[in-house]
Design an enzyme around this catalytic site. Sequence first.
Site, mmCIF file in Angstrom:
data_model
loop_
_atom_site.group_PDB
_atom_site.id
_atom_site.type_symbol
_atom_site.label_atom_id
_atom_site.label_comp_id
_atom_site.label_asym_id
_atom_site.label_seq_id
_atom_site.Cartn_x
_atom_site.Cartn_y
_atom_site.Cartn_z
ATOM 1 N N CYS A 127 37.364 77.304 77.846
ATOM 2 C CA CYS A 127 37.022 75.917 78.214
ATOM 3 C C CYS A 127 37.369 75.561 79.644
ATOM 4 O O CYS A 127 36.910 74.535 80.143
ATOM 5 C CB CYS A 127 37.735 74.947 77.283
ATOM 6 S SG CYS A 127 36.918 74.868 75.715
HETATM 7 N N1 CO8 Z 1 32.833 67.556 56.948
HETATM 8 C C1 CO8 Z 1 33.667 66.924 56.064
HETATM 9 N N2 CO8 Z 1 34.985 67.135 56.033
HETATM 10 C C2 CO8 Z 1 35.494 68.018 56.905
HETATM 11 C C3 CO8 Z 1 34.696 68.698 57.849
HETATM 12 C C4 CO8 Z 1 33.310 68.447 57.832
HETATM 13 N N3 CO8 Z 1 32.464 69.045 58.690
HETATM 14 N N4 CO8 Z 1 35.477 69.497 58.590
HETATM 15 C C5 CO8 Z 1 36.726 69.330 58.146
HETATM 16 N N5 CO8 Z 1 36.741 68.455 57.128
HETATM 17 C C6 CO8 Z 1 37.902 68.036 56.315
HETATM 18 C C7 CO8 Z 1 39.050 69.020 56.407
HETATM 19 O O1 CO8 Z 1 38.875 70.131 55.570
HETATM 20 C C8 CO8 Z 1 40.219 68.145 55.992
HETATM 21 O O2 CO8 Z 1 40.227 68.016 54.582
HETATM 22 P P1 CO8 Z 1 41.642 67.968 53.816
HETATM 23 O O3 CO8 Z 1 42.350 66.732 54.356
HETATM 24 O O4 CO8 Z 1 41.228 67.848 52.401
HETATM 25 O O5 CO8 Z 1 42.341 69.231 54.152
HETATM 26 C C9 CO8 Z 1 39.853 66.794 56.583
HETATM 27 O O6 CO8 Z 1 38.437 66.835 56.795
HETATM 28 C C10 CO8 Z 1 40.544 66.569 57.905
HETATM 29 O O7 CO8 Z 1 40.453 67.773 58.685
HETATM 30 P P2 CO8 Z 1 41.152 67.974 60.050
HETATM 31 O O8 CO8 Z 1 42.565 67.504 59.976
HETATM 32 O O9 CO8 Z 1 40.858 69.364 60.553
HETATM 33 O O10 CO8 Z 1 40.287 66.924 60.898
HETATM 34 P P3 CO8 Z 1 40.570 66.372 62.306
HETATM 35 O O11 CO8 Z 1 40.655 64.913 62.239
HETATM 36 O O12 CO8 Z 1 41.669 67.113 63.009
HETATM 37 O O13 CO8 Z 1 39.214 66.760 63.081
HETATM 38 C C11 CO8 Z 1 38.508 68.400 64.708
HETATM 39 C C12 CO8 Z 1 38.820 68.117 63.250
HETATM 40 C C13 CO8 Z 1 37.307 67.533 65.094
HETATM 41 C C14 CO8 Z 1 38.155 69.870 64.892
HETATM 42 C C15 CO8 Z 1 39.721 68.031 65.589
HETATM 43 O O14 CO8 Z 1 40.899 68.606 65.069
HETATM 44 C C16 CO8 Z 1 39.586 68.458 67.021
HETATM 45 O O15 CO8 Z 1 38.622 68.151 67.697
HETATM 46 N N6 CO8 Z 1 40.597 69.122 67.558
HETATM 47 C C17 CO8 Z 1 40.593 69.556 68.945
HETATM 48 C C18 CO8 Z 1 40.065 70.893 68.962
HETATM 49 C C19 CO8 Z 1 39.712 71.364 70.339
HETATM 50 O O16 CO8 Z 1 39.634 70.667 71.302
HETATM 51 N N7 CO8 Z 1 39.449 72.603 70.386
HETATM 52 C C20 CO8 Z 1 39.010 73.205 71.547
HETATM 53 C C21 CO8 Z 1 37.978 74.130 71.155
HETATM 54 S S1 CO8 Z 1 36.905 74.552 72.396
HETATM 55 C C22 CO8 Z 1 37.598 75.692 73.430
HETATM 56 O O17 CO8 Z 1 38.743 75.806 73.640
HETATM 57 C C23 CO8 Z 1 36.634 76.600 74.080
HETATM 58 C C24 CO8 Z 1 36.481 77.839 73.308
HETATM 59 C C25 CO8 Z 1 35.316 78.581 73.814
HETATM 60 C C26 CO8 Z 1 34.002 78.057 73.407
HETATM 61 C C27 CO8 Z 1 33.561 78.512 72.069
HETATM 62 C C28 CO8 Z 1 32.083 78.356 71.893
HETATM 63 C C29 CO8 Z 1 31.570 78.809 70.540
#
Ligand code: CO8
Length: 375
Positions: A158
């Site tokens: 990123c």
């Molecule tokens: N639909 C419905 N429910 C879902 C979904 C979905 N799609 N996904 C997850 N849930 C559920 C989970 O399973 C969980 O259920 P439970 O409570 O029963 O366990 C509940 O929703 C809550 O899940 P989370 O706690 O995981 O949800 P968050 O509020 O944390 O949101 C996010 C998830 C959006 C992923 C959030 O954590 C986030 O954005 N975090 C930051 C991540 C980030 O910035 N990462 C960087 C990645 S990019 C990068 O570094 C570059 C890499 C290279 C590029 C790659 C290209 C392919």
Amino acid sequence: MNNNAVVISGAGLWTPENTITNEELVDSYNQYAEKYNLDNAEAITAGSKTEKPLSSAGFIAKASGIKSRFAYRKEGILDINRMRPKLEERPIAELSHQAEMAVNAAKIALSEANKPASDIDAVIVSCAYTQRSYPAIAIEVQNELGIQGFGFDMLVACSAATFALQRAYEMVSAGTAKSVLVINPELTSPQVNYCDRDSHFIFGDVSTATVIERADTANSNHVYEILNTKAVTSYSNNIRSDFGYTSRVDDSDPFADDKLFHQKGRKVFKEVCPMAAEHISSQLESIGIAIGDVKRWWLHQANINMNQLIAKRLLGRDPSPDEAPIVLDRYANTASAGSLIAFNLHHKDLSSGDIGLICSFGAGYSIGSLVIKKH
Ligand code: CO8
């Protein structure tokens, strides 16, 4: 401005034609998951396979701020019997896919910089993945645009765009290059696991490009002096992709889930937000610029809640959409290009003397930032 100052003199953004909304993506994923659960009902009951949970467009918009994304190739992504884009293999005599994306953005950046390609003497292609190891995509782009000098690829997930801008800044400062083209062809869709409910919605494809040169050669309408750069990395396994050239020989499945993008999203959120806020505030403090003097924050675009939290930590209040523009609702997370999409779409209204900050954060972990001032 000092004639030896290093400036950004042009920026380009190339957006693919195809969009995929949350609704389209969730509809296809849910059909895939229901079929998977039906086909594997016995194994799921026996406990040898795990049931696929359903996704929700509402969850995606609320948890991430993403409403839609662009795809270089849409075909295949929504096909429940494929669940990955279909990218045709091109003959080597043709421009490769990623070089094409790069050239598209580069031409816009060169035109914005009011510069012919012949004035550029170095090309850096920097992104989360390159399509191949060699020859470098940057050298292919260099050849396509008729640029003399040299080119190389670099990968910093990123932070690939900001880290490359910093390297370009250093090259121009040192006099090893006069004008550098930094390009970020972020072709993320081949690495997205569209079968994984937690990450199928996160990424989109895009390409950005930036021209860096000395102030005394810049003659474009929007010139930004680079006042300061700062980079930091800190090892973390919370965002990984394990696909690599040894995948062929380690006898693992080269297409298994761990070979695609995967993360512990909540942990990333909790760990990276304070790191990024601290990084930015200490950088500004080190050069004597007060937070209140920064007119615009072009932040990495991974999650709207993350951006708001970081901006709030810095400003002590919610940022206005004008101060910290959000583009991820339309573009999703585009790996390293996010902060530069925000820059491309939201910089021309700034006035002479206005200060802004470009910052990325993500896998590695890595954080990269540049403080710039409009000429
Ligand atoms: N639909 C419905 N429910 C879902 C979904 C979905 N799609 N996904 C997850 N849930 C559920 C989970 O399973 C969980 O259920 P439970 O409570 O029963 O366990 C509940 O929703 C809550 O899940 P989370 O706690 O995981 O949800 P968050 O509020 O944390 O949101 C996010 C998830 C959006 C992923 C959030 O954590 C986030 O954005 N975090 C930051 C991540 C980030 O910035 N990462 C960087 C990645 S990019 C990068 O570094 C570059 C890499 C290279 C590029 C790659 C290209 C392919």
